[in-house]
Design an enzyme around this catalytic site. Structure first.
Site, PDB file in Angstrom:
ATOM      1  N   LYS A 174      37.007  41.675  41.265  1.00 28.13           N
ATOM      2  CA  LYS A 174      36.862  40.710  42.339  1.00 28.13           C
ATOM      3  C   LYS A 174      37.029  41.393  43.699  1.00 28.13           C
ATOM      4  O   LYS A 174      37.686  42.434  43.799  1.00 28.13           O
ATOM      5  CB  LYS A 174      37.936  39.620  42.212  1.00 28.13           C
ATOM      6  CG  LYS A 174      37.788  38.698  41.027  1.00 28.13           C
ATOM      7  CD  LYS A 174      38.930  37.692  41.003  1.00 28.13           C
ATOM      8  CE  LYS A 174      38.794  36.733  39.836  1.00 28.13           C
ATOM      9  NZ  LYS A 174      37.658  35.821  40.012  1.00 28.13           N
ATOM     10  N   ARG A 218      35.994  31.772  29.716  1.00 30.33           N
ATOM     11  CA  ARG A 218      35.219  31.225  28.593  1.00 30.33           C
ATOM     12  C   ARG A 218      35.374  32.074  27.342  1.00 30.33           C
ATOM     13  O   ARG A 218      35.215  31.573  26.230  1.00 30.33           O
ATOM     14  CB  ARG A 218      33.758  31.091  28.994  1.00 30.33           C
ATOM     15  CG  ARG A 218      33.035  32.388  29.270  1.00 30.33           C
ATOM     16  CD  ARG A 218      31.773  32.207  30.101  1.00 30.33           C
ATOM     17  NE  ARG A 218      32.092  31.902  31.485  1.00 30.33           N
ATOM     18  CZ  ARG A 218      31.184  31.697  32.436  1.00 30.33           C
ATOM     19  NH1 ARG A 218      29.898  31.727  32.136  1.00 30.33           N
ATOM     20  NH2 ARG A 218      31.545  31.440  33.682  1.00 30.33           N
TER      21      ARG A 218
END
Length: 458
Positions: free
Chosen positions: A239, A313
């Site tokens: 990130k 996920r």
């Protein structure tokens, strides 16, 4: 263990007393329908504060309760230890109490502690009935507070083992509620490939937190699954540095699930509930999983990794299959700070709801309305299903396109036809400034909705 003082987890809530008469020498506030909701002005005579309740909707009374507590805590730099508020028979005692309990929340790691408001006395002619209402409100507020505590705890303390140990501790002694903690050896033996892949880059091993509540006579069984990424660097798909400090709250979904089942059991709701939180830290090292890897999940489905920052996920997929096969629930709800796309779509105060079942979707929306949390149903667009299909594996993890939709479609591959709802709380799980009963930091969003959802089955 921490080498500096951490706030207690769970945080202590203020005491709320319900009475039909004032107490001498305690500062007095009065509700004022002529002021905007949440507006606080100086009173006159014995009344120190006038607190606006506006049109008198539920959200207005919550805003009033929060504003009153903040005003009392900041009064001339000398926070009041106790406050009483005079209420008429038309007052929404439950929502005022909820706002007061949550609006004064503080979480600060400091050697110094500043005493805040400790007692709020509600003076109402309906004292007996109000006391029963407030008892339930306390548990709902405690759920939101615990979820905030867990998400706010800094990640140099909060790794997967800490989260698991804390979950086990806070549910201990709650009647009918049992905790089982699965370690990395068990996860490897059982084939939790998604959890192990995400957690492989961290020195802190992953965990699966399993909480079960099975009251006698319960006819329905609800499975709750919460994302438990205790810190998210993005892994090798790292990130940007700006904003990464907020990733301590990337387990807000897991926090909501832990807090909700604790409240469900404490309230003694007549519905069976199982809660799973796959906990891992998405870090960068020689053990990190890579874009292009193929991961085999619990149950055998394989995933082609496109972006290691789409880690939520990956861990949810394992837990969904495990929970459905192991416990055979009637309905499944997962909660996760999953996609930045939902922040773009719905902003920072509304959760995204995807569902395969209209009745379950309606229950979630109704539960949110009851709890004061807003949800907006999003479509599971079938024209994007092919994008989720993999070339090297069964499915592709992050295929691009509408990010919230494709993430939900990916998760749908793992629910095996059971009525399922996916709650994406990337926006409302954290706040930058106070509003209503929310304070900066983790908001505890979804915890109360999950409790009200369980109550609808009970």
């Amino acid at each position: 263990m921490a080498r500096f003082p951490l706030p207690s987890v769970p945080s202590r809530l203020i005491d709320i007393e319900v009475a039909d008469s004032r107490r001498r020498s305690t500062p007095v506030a009065a509700a004022d329908p002529d002021l905007q909701a949440g507006e606080v002005r100086e009173g006159h005579g014995e009344v120190r504060w006038l607190v606006g309740v506006g049109a008198g909707a539920a959200k207005d009374w919550r805003a009033a309760g929060a504003a009153l507590v903040r005003a009392a805590q900041a009064d001339d730099g000398k926070p009041a230890r106790a406050v009483q508020v005079e209420l008429g028979a038309e007052a929404n005692v439950a929502e005022l109490a909820m706002g007061a309990l949550l609006g004064g929340y503080r979480f600060k790691v400091s050697a110094e502690t500043t005493p805040g408001l400790q007692t709020l006395r509600l003076v109402t002619p309906e004292a007996a009935a109000a006391e029963q209402v407030v008892e339930r409100v306390r548990e709902l507020a405690a759920a939101a507070t615990l979820a905030r505590d867990l998400a706010n705890t800094p990640s140099n303390i909060k790794n997967p083992p800490w989260l698991a140990e804390t979950a086990e501790r806070v549910v201990a002694g709650v009647p009918g509620l049992r905790a089982t903690i699965r370690d990395e050896a068990w996860l490897a033996e059982q084939g939790f490939g998604g959890v192990l892949a995400v957690g492989g880059g961290s020195a802190s091993p992953p965990r699966l937190i399993e909480l079960t509540y099975r009251p006698r006579g319960a006819g329905r069984h609800l499975l709750l699954v919460g994302k438990g990424i205790t810190f998210d660097t993005g892994g090798l798909s790292i990130k940007p540095a700006e904003g990464m400090h907020l990733m301590r709250t990337d387990m807000a979904g897991g926090a909501a699930v832990i807090a909700a089942i604790r409240a469900i059991a404490t309230l003694g709701l007549g519905v069976r509930v199982t809660a799973l939180v796959p906990a891992a830290e998405n870090h960068v090292s020689g053990g990190s999983y890579r874009p292009g890897d193929v991961v085999r999940h619990y149950g055998g489905i394989t995933t082609e990794v496109s972006n290691t920052d789409a880690e939520g996920r990956m861990v949810l997929a394992d837990a969904l299959v495990y929970g459905i096969r192991r416990f055979r629930p009637d309905a499944v709800v997962d909660v996760a700070t999953l996609t930045g796309a939902m922040k773009v779509s719905l902003g920072l105060r509304t959760g995204g709801l995807f569902a395969t079942d209209d009745e379950l979707a309606a229950r979630v929306v109704a539960a949110g309305e009851q709890a004061g949390e807003a949800w907006w149903r999003m479509p599971l667009l079938e024209e994007h299903v092919d994008a989720v299909r993999g070339e090297l594996a069964d499915v592709r993890q992050a295929p691009g396109g509408p990010g919230g939709v494709t993430a939900a479609l990916f998760l749908r591959e793992f629910v095996d036809g059971v009525p399922w709802a996916h709650l994406d709380i990337a926006g409302p799980a954290r706040a930058e400034k106070p509003y209503a009963d929310v304070v900066p930091g983790a908001t505890g969003f979804a915890a109360r909705t999950l409790v009200e959802l369980a109550a609808s089955y009970a």
